[in-house]
Write a protein that holds these residues in place. Structure first.
Motif: not given
Length: 306
Positions: A153-171
């Protein structure tokens, strides 16, 4: 035992211990990365055909089984609910086997098999192989995918924890346009983030095998979570997408083409990006379009900011 083999076994053992330590500390991203790197090294040795190897064919088979166990543990760490997880205590049983591989003669403790005769090539490695041009091998993928063993199976990783003022990207990888889409066997995508020198900035992720093939499209519909906050990416970084598929005639998994997205292209919503000929040029200096036809990689970006 030669000094080369002794050193090799020491490096493998150290890598396995590092992965297990990360695992036990709850540092799952680091553990998965370590397991996958070691698994690739072991798979390469297990499938090596050179005559100067000190490992017997039976020992290579055991090395291949250990690689499969590492992949299973990686998959278990990424699974939210698995009935038959490969546990950390199971993985720790592999350390003495790997350490004493030259004298190990017991039955392997887990009912697994090595990934059979499939080579996953490093970027650019295909250049040194004799292989047919993609145009010439049109019917190479015409056989039924069911006749080949399934990929891990694929090796996809979970979303990182959010941090104030920081942006996470899901593609979301929606689909890729290819003229011979229906002939690709076990197609999947490898996603990496590289700096201008081609150095990894985040762990490399593989998608599961594509969900379906239709006309000139291979559909994925899978989300990739960028493993770094957008603001922390270095200037000139790019996100690479390598389309890979299995070649039964050559018995290896090969990169067919690649695409990339630069930092100024990060924006919420859909995006369509061009495809380039292999080998993957992580430094982006000698790019050649795959085709003049209107075939692209279709993505959708979602930005998360607190």
């Amino acid at each position: 035992m030669s000094e080369v083999t002794r050193s090799l076994l020491q490096r493998w053992g150290a890598s396995l211990r590092r992965g297990a330590d990360f695992d036990s500390w709850g540092q799952l991203v680091e553990a998965i990365d370590e397991y996958q790197i070691l698994a690739r090294h072991l798979q390469k040795e297990a499938q090596a055909q050179h005559n100067n190897s000190e490992f017997t064919e039976e020992q290579k088979k055991t090395i291949g089984k250990i690689a499969t166990c590492l992949e299973l543990r990686s998959a278990a760490l990424q699974s939210t609910q698995s009935q038959e997880e490969f546990k950390l205590e199971d993985l720790k049983k592999l350390e003495p086997i790997l350490k004493n591989i030259l004298t190990y003669n017991k039955e392997f403790p887990f009912d697994v098999q090595p990934v059979p005769l499939r080579r996953i090539l490093a970027p650019g490695e295909e250049e040194n192989l004799e292989f047919e041009d993609e145009e010439e091998e049109g019917g190479a993928g015409a056989g039924s995918p069911d006749s080949f063993p399934a990929r891990v199976p694929g090796t996809l990783l979970p979303r990182l924890p959010s941090e104030p003022g920081m942006t996470l990207l899901t593609i979301r990888i929606e689909k890729i346009g290819l003229k011979d889409a229906g002939q690709c066997i076990d197609p999947y995508m490898t996603v990496s983030v590289k700096d201008l020198n081609g150095i990894d900035l985040t762990p490399v992720q593989d998608t599961p095998v594509a969900s379906r093939k239709e006309d000139t499209y291979v559909h994925f519909n899978v989300d990739i979570e960028l493993q770094k906050h957008v603001e922390k990416l270095t200037k000139g970084a790019a996100i690479f997408f390598e389309f890979k598929h299995y070649k039964p005639k050559k018995r290896f998994t090969s990169t067919k083409c690649f695409a990339f997205m630069e930092m100024d292209e990060i924006a919420a919503g859909p995006i369509v990006i061009e495809l380039y000929k292999k080998p993957t040029d992580f430094k982006r200096k000698k790019l050649q379009l795959l085709t003049k036809k209107p075939l692209y990689l279709h993505l959708h970006q979602t930005l998360h900011k607190e």
